[in-house]
Scaffold this active site. Structure first.
Site, mmCIF file in Angstrom:
data_model
loop_
_atom_site.group_PDB
_atom_site.id
_atom_site.type_symbol
_atom_site.label_atom_id
_atom_site.label_comp_id
_atom_site.label_asym_id
_atom_site.label_seq_id
_atom_site.Cartn_x
_atom_site.Cartn_y
_atom_site.Cartn_z
ATOM 1 N N CYS A 24 0.860 -1.191 0.000
ATOM 2 C CA CYS A 24 0.000 0.000 0.000
ATOM 3 C C CYS A 24 0.893 1.236 0.000
ATOM 4 O O CYS A 24 2.021 1.182 -0.496
ATOM 5 C CB CYS A 24 -1.003 -0.028 1.156
ATOM 6 S SG CYS A 24 -0.258 0.014 2.806
ATOM 7 N N ASN A 32 2.265 1.354 4.515
ATOM 8 C CA ASN A 32 2.454 0.092 5.242
ATOM 9 C C ASN A 32 2.110 0.225 6.732
ATOM 10 O O ASN A 32 2.755 -0.383 7.592
ATOM 11 C CB ASN A 32 3.878 -0.447 5.058
ATOM 12 C CG ASN A 32 4.067 -1.897 5.522
ATOM 13 O OD1 ASN A 32 5.101 -2.256 6.051
ATOM 14 N ND2 ASN A 32 3.070 -2.734 5.343
ATOM 15 N N CYS A 82 -1.607 0.769 7.392
ATOM 16 C CA CYS A 82 -3.054 0.503 7.455
ATOM 17 C C CYS A 82 -3.455 -0.696 6.585
ATOM 18 O O CYS A 82 -3.681 -1.792 7.088
ATOM 19 C CB CYS A 82 -3.857 1.738 7.032
ATOM 20 S SG CYS A 82 -3.540 3.206 8.038
ATOM 21 N N ARG A 83 -3.542 -0.495 5.267
ATOM 22 C CA ARG A 83 -4.126 -1.526 4.400
ATOM 23 C C ARG A 83 -3.264 -2.771 4.278
ATOM 24 O O ARG A 83 -3.745 -3.889 4.503
ATOM 25 C CB ARG A 83 -4.417 -0.937 3.003
ATOM 26 C CG ARG A 83 -5.546 0.070 3.022
ATOM 27 C CD ARG A 83 -5.575 0.900 1.759
ATOM 28 N NE ARG A 83 -4.478 1.870 1.737
ATOM 29 C CZ ARG A 83 -4.288 2.765 0.779
ATOM 30 N NH1 ARG A 83 -5.129 2.803 -0.248
ATOM 31 N NH2 ARG A 83 -3.280 3.611 0.849
ATOM 32 N N SER A 84 -1.994 -2.599 3.891
ATOM 33 C CA SER A 84 -1.190 -3.814 3.665
ATOM 34 C C SER A 84 -0.866 -4.564 4.959
ATOM 35 O O SER A 84 -0.797 -5.801 4.921
ATOM 36 C CB SER A 84 0.066 -3.508 2.837
ATOM 37 O OG SER A 84 0.924 -2.598 3.478
ATOM 38 N N ASP A 91 -8.233 4.031 0.924
ATOM 39 C CA ASP A 91 -7.313 4.430 1.983
ATOM 40 C C ASP A 91 -8.105 4.894 3.217
ATOM 41 O O ASP A 91 -8.833 5.885 3.149
ATOM 42 C CB ASP A 91 -6.441 5.575 1.456
ATOM 43 C CG ASP A 91 -5.351 5.973 2.437
ATOM 44 O OD1 ASP A 91 -5.324 5.427 3.558
ATOM 45 O OD2 ASP A 91 -4.541 6.839 2.067
HETATM 46 P P1 4NP Z 1 -1.783 2.848 4.113
HETATM 47 O O1 4NP Z 1 -2.331 4.286 4.640
HETATM 48 O O2 4NP Z 1 -1.146 3.096 2.762
HETATM 49 O O3 4NP Z 1 -3.023 2.035 4.006
HETATM 50 O O4 4NP Z 1 -0.805 2.374 5.142
HETATM 51 C C1 4NP Z 1 -1.539 5.417 4.578
HETATM 52 C C2 4NP Z 1 -0.586 5.623 5.563
HETATM 53 C C3 4NP Z 1 0.215 6.745 5.533
HETATM 54 C C4 4NP Z 1 0.062 7.650 4.502
HETATM 55 C C5 4NP Z 1 -0.879 7.447 3.519
HETATM 56 C C6 4NP Z 1 -1.688 6.321 3.554
HETATM 57 N N1 4NP Z 1 0.891 8.796 4.475
HETATM 58 O O5 4NP Z 1 0.689 9.658 3.601
HETATM 59 O O6 4NP Z 1 1.811 8.932 5.316
#
Ligand code: 4NP
Length: 175
Positions: free
Chosen positions: A3, A6, A8-10, A123
């Site tokens: 994702c 790393n 939340c989703r993954s 997201d």
């Molecule tokens: P993830 O969520 O890709 O599902 O882990 C996010 C976590 C951090 C950020 C964006 C999405 N960020 O911009 O820092």
């Protein structure tokens, strides 16, 4: 599982797939997750990720965020993207056609998502608890579908009904 950050989703997909593989008695699949960005490397999963996982009986407390490295293509047969942005970034990171062929959207393994044409895991990072709950439902359904795909491949291989140890012996006997 890949994702953006790393956290939340993954990580959800990583933790859930490991759990479901263990439940299914599949012990020869290696799972990991990473983000296309490096902002959160070394951190644990977002606390909302950990609490959402916990509400559904999964333990995400030991996750440590990492960044995708193109050498990961050497280590894994499948590189599963949470959304089309990650898919595009992974296509750009692919060094060969073989790397590129390993990139799929995670939700391609959920027949209902394919039928509905909703192939991205949204997201949840800017969202609220309900967004994390939806994320978990989407990821869990995809992981279940992925396990069914693996089991179908194993059946097609003619080895699924035998324990892994026996399959190793059989391979040795045949060689
Ligand atoms: P993830 O969520 O890709 O599902 O882990 C996010 C976590 C951090 C950020 C964006 C999405 N960020 O911009 O820092």
């Amino acid at each position: 599982m890949v994702c953006t950050g790393n956290i939340c989703r993954s990580p959800m997909a990583d933790v859930i797939l490991r759990h479901l593989l263990a439940d299914a008695g599949i012990d020869d699949v290696e799972v990991s997750s990473s983000g296309m960005g490096g902002w959160h490397v070394g951190e644990g999963a977002d606390r909302r990720t950990v609490s959402t996982l916990a509400r559904h009986g999964y333990d995400g407390a030991s996750h440590i965020a990492s960044q995708f490295d193109p050498r990961d293509f050497d280590r894994y047969d499948l590189v599963l993207a949470a959304d089309r942005g990650h898919q595009r970034a992974l296509h750009r990171a692919a060094r060969t056609d073989a790397d590129r062929a390993k990139v799929r959207l995670l939700r391609e393994f959920d027949p209902a998502a394919v039928a509905a044409g909703t192939l991205e895991v949204d997201d949840p990072w800017y969202g609220v608890t309900a967004d994390f709950e939806r994320c978990l439902r989407e990821v869990e359904a995809a992981c279940r579908g992925l396990i069914e795909t693996l089991q179908a491949l194993d059946h097609a291989d003619g080895t699924a009904d035998r324990p892994a140890a026996d399959r190793t012996d059989a391979t040795k006997d045949e060689s």
